[in-house]
Motif scaffolding. Structure first.
Motif, PDB file in Angstrom:
ATOM      1  N   UNK A  36      41.179  56.716  11.343  1.00 54.36           N
ATOM      2  CA  UNK A  36      41.358  55.444  10.633  1.00 54.36           C
ATOM      3  C   UNK A  36      40.827  55.934   8.438  1.00 54.36           C
ATOM      4  N   UNK A  37      40.332  56.086   9.406  1.00 57.79           N
ATOM      5  CA  UNK A  37      38.894  56.572   7.571  1.00 57.79           C
ATOM      6  C   UNK A  37      38.732  55.118   6.480  1.00 57.79           C
ATOM      7  N   UNK A  38      38.340  54.163   8.146  1.00 53.66           N
ATOM      8  CA  UNK A  38      37.765  52.783   6.939  1.00 53.66           C
ATOM      9  C   UNK A  38      37.029  53.069   6.306  1.00 53.66           C
ATOM     10  N   UNK A  39      36.168  54.685   6.274  1.00 53.01           N
ATOM     11  CA  UNK A  39      35.013  54.054   5.422  1.00 53.01           C
ATOM     12  C   UNK A  39      34.206  55.521   5.260  1.00 53.01           C
ATOM     13  N   UNK A  40      33.982  55.695   4.223  1.00 55.21           N
ATOM     14  CA  UNK A  40      34.044  57.621   3.834  1.00 55.21           C
ATOM     15  C   UNK A  40      32.508  57.930   3.131  1.00 55.21           C
ATOM     16  N   UNK A  41      31.790  58.125   3.768  1.00 51.74           N
ATOM     17  CA  UNK A  41      30.182  58.085   3.930  1.00 51.74           C
ATOM     18  C   UNK A  41      30.021  59.501   2.519  1.00 51.74           C
ATOM     19  N   UNK A  64      34.577  56.590  12.418  1.00 50.84           N
ATOM     20  CA  UNK A  64      35.073  57.539  11.945  1.00 50.84           C
ATOM     21  C   UNK A  64      35.288  58.632  10.763  1.00 50.84           C
ATOM     22  N   UNK A  65      34.958  59.556  10.926  1.00 48.70           N
ATOM     23  CA  UNK A  65      35.073  60.487   9.177  1.00 48.70           C
ATOM     24  C   UNK A  65      36.203  61.285   9.973  1.00 48.70           C
ATOM     25  N   UNK A  66      37.443  60.774   8.761  1.00 46.62           N
ATOM     26  CA  UNK A  66      38.156  62.217   8.550  1.00 46.62           C
ATOM     27  C   UNK A  66      37.353  63.377   8.011  1.00 46.62           C
ATOM     28  N   UNK A  67      38.113  64.811   8.216  1.00 49.13           N
ATOM     29  CA  UNK A  67      37.320  65.741   8.097  1.00 49.13           C
ATOM     30  C   UNK A  67      38.713  67.057   7.673  1.00 49.13           C
ATOM     31  N   UNK A  68      38.622  67.203   6.458  1.00 49.33           N
ATOM     32  CA  UNK A  68      39.758  68.088   5.662  1.00 49.33           C
ATOM     33  C   UNK A  68      41.320  67.998   5.693  1.00 49.33           C
TER      34      UNK A  68
END
Length: 251
Positions: free
Chosen positions: A36-41, A103-107
């Motif tokens: 979902x990429x709600x939060x980008x840390x 959850x963090x999206x990667x690449x």
């Protein structure tokens, strides 16, 4: 006092139903659409993957620990037995929502399937959803959110012991719900690094959890389940059901 206790029980059932439903919808949407990429840390790739692995592990530990009989026996002095299912539902739903939301999206995608093969994978996804409904309906007594023990407790009745179900998809595999979840996990045509991590970790957890559940089922049902294990594969339907497993809906 009794009416107040009943009111609290109904509120607990509503909470479990709402959180449980929301977590299941979020899980299906996550599997179909991707993170979902709600939060980008702002984490680098390696750190983000470690973070995602920790989120998954936290859910695995919570879910697998609370579903074990030994943990429920530990709870008995603090939480009445009929409410164990509600507590499990609320805890698991909350843990799953946190995992998916943070959850963090990667690449960029490392693998992408387009055209007719992608449509085939999407079709398999929806077939697996239908398979989950099929499996739940075949169980008849399946209690998704742990409501039945509370309802019977409030009515002053008792739950009858359910037999081993050998009906519908349970003629093909002993754990069809887990099989269909694995299909859901792996039918996303676009794979990023974080999704590859998700697929690997969650598939391993589903398979490991199946082995742990098998021990509980053998302990609960004894010889009838041992015979069922001989007749029917565990997760993957690699053979046609035997005449014995097709003989009657229950065992």
């Amino acid at each position: 006092m009794k009416s107040l206790a009943h009111f609290a029980a109904y509120l607990a059932m509503i909470l479990a139903s709402v959180l449980g439903s929301a977590s299941l919808v979020a899980f299906v949407a996550f599997l179909f659409l991707g993170s979902f990429h709600f939060f980008d840390f702002g984490l680098n790739s390696a750190t983000a993957l470690v973070w995602n692995a920790c989120l998954s592990t936290a859910f695995f530990v919570q879910h697998s620990a609370m579903i074990r009989r030994s943990f429920r026996q530990y709870l008995e002095p603090f939480v009445p037995e009929p409410f164990h299912g509600l507590l499990f539902t609320v805890s698991s739903a909350s843990a799953l929502i946190v995992c998916l939301a943070f959850w963090q999206r990667v690449g960029e995608p490392i693998s992408r399937i387009d055209g007719a093969p992608a449509w085939l994978m999407r079709s398999l996804f929806f077939l697996a959803l239908a398979g989950l409904v099929w499996g739940v309906r075949a169980l008849r007594s399946f209690d998704t959110f742990g409501l039945r023990p509370v309802i019977t407790h409030l009515r002053g009745t008792q739950i009858r012991q359910s037999p081993i179900i050998i009906k519908g998809p349970y003629r093909w595999v002993r754990h069809p719900l887990y099989f269909f979840v694995l299909v859901l996990i792996w039918t996303c045509p676009v794979i990023t690094l974080d999704r590859l991590l998700f697929n690997g970790l969650w598939s391993a957890w589903v398979i490991l959890g199946t082995f742990l559940e098998e021990r509980d089922l053998v302990s609960q049902f004894g010889d009838p389940y041992i015979q069922y294990k001989r007749d029917v594969p565990m997760i993957f339907p690699w053979r046609i059901p035997s005449l014995r497993s097709r003989g009657s809906p229950t065992k």
